[in-house]
Design a protein around this motif. Structure first.
Motif, PDB file in Angstrom:
ATOM      1  N   TYR A 158       0.832  -1.203   0.000  1.00  0.00           N
ATOM      2  CA  TYR A 158       0.000   0.000   0.000  1.00  0.00           C
ATOM      3  C   TYR A 158       0.867   1.255   0.000  1.00  0.00           C
ATOM      4  CZ  TYR A 158      -3.978  -3.010   1.063  1.00  0.00           C
ATOM      5  OH  TYR A 158      -4.944  -3.986   1.010  1.00  0.00           O
ATOM      6  N   LEU A 159       0.382   2.275  -0.680  1.00  0.00           N
ATOM      7  CA  LEU A 159       0.979   3.607  -0.675  1.00  0.00           C
ATOM      8  C   LEU A 159      -0.102   4.580  -0.222  1.00  0.00           C
ATOM      9  CD1 LEU A 159       2.786   3.383  -4.111  1.00  0.00           C
ATOM     10  CD2 LEU A 159       3.944   3.624  -1.924  1.00  0.00           C
ATOM     11  N   ILE A 160       0.060   5.130   0.987  1.00  0.00           N
ATOM     12  CA  ILE A 160      -0.997   5.940   1.585  1.00  0.00           C
ATOM     13  C   ILE A 160      -0.405   7.216   2.173  1.00  0.00           C
ATOM     14  CG2 ILE A 160      -2.714   6.009   3.451  1.00  0.00           C
ATOM     15  CD1 ILE A 160      -3.325   3.121   2.924  1.00  0.00           C
ATOM     16  N   SER A 171     -10.377   2.661   4.693  1.00  0.00           N
ATOM     17  CA  SER A 171     -11.204   2.814   3.492  1.00  0.00           C
ATOM     18  C   SER A 171     -10.419   2.468   2.235  1.00  0.00           C
ATOM     19  CB  SER A 171     -11.744   4.247   3.399  1.00  0.00           C
ATOM     20  OG  SER A 171     -12.635   4.519   4.470  1.00  0.00           O
ATOM     21  N   GLY A 172      -9.148   2.886   2.198  1.00  0.00           N
ATOM     22  CA  GLY A 172      -8.306   2.558   1.054  1.00  0.00           C
ATOM     23  C   GLY A 172      -8.043   1.066   0.941  1.00  0.00           C
ATOM     24  N   MET A 173      -7.869   0.414   2.081  1.00  0.00           N
ATOM     25  CA  MET A 173      -7.594  -1.024   2.076  1.00  0.00           C
ATOM     26  C   MET A 173      -8.844  -1.823   1.706  1.00  0.00           C
ATOM     27  SD  MET A 173      -5.112  -1.221   5.438  1.00  0.00           S
ATOM     28  CE  MET A 173      -4.482  -2.876   5.144  1.00  0.00           C
ATOM     29  N   ILE A 174     -10.000  -1.374   2.182  1.00  0.00           N
ATOM     30  CA  ILE A 174     -11.260  -2.046   1.841  1.00  0.00           C
ATOM     31  C   ILE A 174     -11.561  -1.872   0.353  1.00  0.00           C
ATOM     32  CG2 ILE A 174     -13.759  -2.056   2.198  1.00  0.00           C
ATOM     33  CD1 ILE A 174     -12.164  -3.315   4.481  1.00  0.00           C
ATOM     34  N   SER A 175     -11.267  -0.698  -0.180  1.00  0.00           N
ATOM     35  CA  SER A 175     -11.456  -0.469  -1.621  1.00  0.00           C
ATOM     36  C   SER A 175     -10.591  -1.432  -2.426  1.00  0.00           C
ATOM     37  CB  SER A 175     -11.118   0.978  -1.979  1.00  0.00           C
ATOM     38  OG  SER A 175     -12.020   1.870  -1.376  1.00  0.00           O
TER      39      SER A 175
END
Length: 336
Positions: A158-160, A171-175
């Motif tokens: 992941y890049l957050i 939310s980004g991970m669930i997406s």
């Protein structure tokens, strides 16, 4: 002769391009800050960052940017971690100027994820993340029919944004889960064994089975077989008797155990104790990878009902008597 020369030159060009592509995709550790000026063309930014040793393969980076129609955004950027040229271009195109890269391996549970996030994000420490991860109201707001996020944070890189809050990170991970795993279920036609074992099919049930498979074995060839054993035991109303579910029960109480003994199994009263409670545990017990998810969806209709581990592999048996005999053989001790 001309044809040989042509083939030789073609081979050299291919090897050069392959080497550049490999280098373009390879991550390397860096701690660096740089700025992109407003209106600065993408090719110019790539050339400048190559001179500053931020980007390693400017030629491949330009091709990638043009092919994907990536445009860099102005801002002050801070990179602290391991990044490939591809990662850097993605960061530049999104304009996320304080970007953190982290990896969630297959089989990590929520407590492991919390450890990964802790100290990397100023607005999301371990305690904040776990409080949110087990908040059923928040979980339901993400259209997840479960009491926790366990199982739905897809293992990936992941890049957050470094300034992101826990809810934004989740939310980004669930997406990502919905994007990569969701399509598997849209046209899913469950095998007869899965239908018979689970009754009403749901994503949560399949991910729960996948999470047990993930924790039981790292061997790809064993995953569908172990999934098959789980389903066969469910059909026969047998307790699953899976150590990883009991270990997770202790984990929920703040106790970390690598292995269990008989007393450990007897002592803990929990719906996750599959030695004492029949059926699937209430939620997944970790975040499974794609191979375990597919194994749960398409198990082997195996005749086996029992298995145990020996040197990283599993020995399978059809009957309890056979299971005991094999355990005595491999462990060279008396087993009741």
């Amino acid at each position: 002769m001309k044809r040989r020369i042509f083939y030789f030159i073609s081979l050299i060009i291919f090897l050069l391009l392959f080497g550049m592509f490999f280098s373009f995709k390879t991550s390397r550790k860096m701690e660096i800050s740089f700025s992109v000026r407003k209106g600065e063309p993408t090719d110019v930014v790539i050339d400048r960052l190559a001179k500053e040793h931020v980007i390693k393969e400017p030629f491949m980076s330009k091709i990638y940017a043009r092919f994907n129609n990536l445009k860099v955004k102005a801002g002050n950027y801070l990179l602290n971690g391991t990044y490939s040229d591809e990662d850097i271009l993605q960061i530049l195109s999104r304009g996320q100027v304080h970007y953190v890269k982290f990896v969630i391996p297959e089989g990590y549970d929520l407590f492991d994820v919390a450890d990964v996030l802790d100290s990397r994000f100023p607005n999301c420490n371990k305690e904040q993340f776990l409080k949110l991860a087990f908040n059923s109201t928040f979980v339901h707001s993400l259209d997840i029919n479960s009491t926790s996020l366990e199982g739905f944070l897809f293992p990936d890189t992941y890049l957050i944004d470094r300034e992101a809050t826990c809810s934004e990170i989740v939310s980004g991970m669930i997406s990502n889960f919905n994007r990569k795993v969701g399509p598997l279920f849209k046209t899913y036609n469950p095998p007869a064994l899965v239908k018979k074992a689970l009754g009403t099919i749901s994503v949560k049930k399949l991910i729960t089975v996948a999470s047990i498979v993930e924790k039981e074995t790292s061997l790809e060839s064993e995953r569908p077989v172990i999934a098959g054993v789980i389903y066969k035991r469910l059909v026969r109303k047998m307790p699953l008797q899976c150590d990883p579910t009991v270990i997770y029960a202790y984990r929920l109480k703040g106790i970390f155990k690598k292995r269990l003994n008989g007393k450990d199994i007897e002592k803990i009263k929990s719906p996750f104790n599959t030695y004492l409670v029949r059926g699937l545990p209430p939620t997944p017990i970790c975040n499974p990878g794609m191979k375990s998810i597919k194994a749960a969806m398409y198990p082997v209709n195996t005749p086996f009902l029992y298995f145990f581990a020996v040197n990283g592999k599993h020995i399978f048996s059809k009957t309890y008597k056979e299971h005991l005999r094999k355990m005595r053989k491999y462990y060279n001790r008396h087993v009741k």
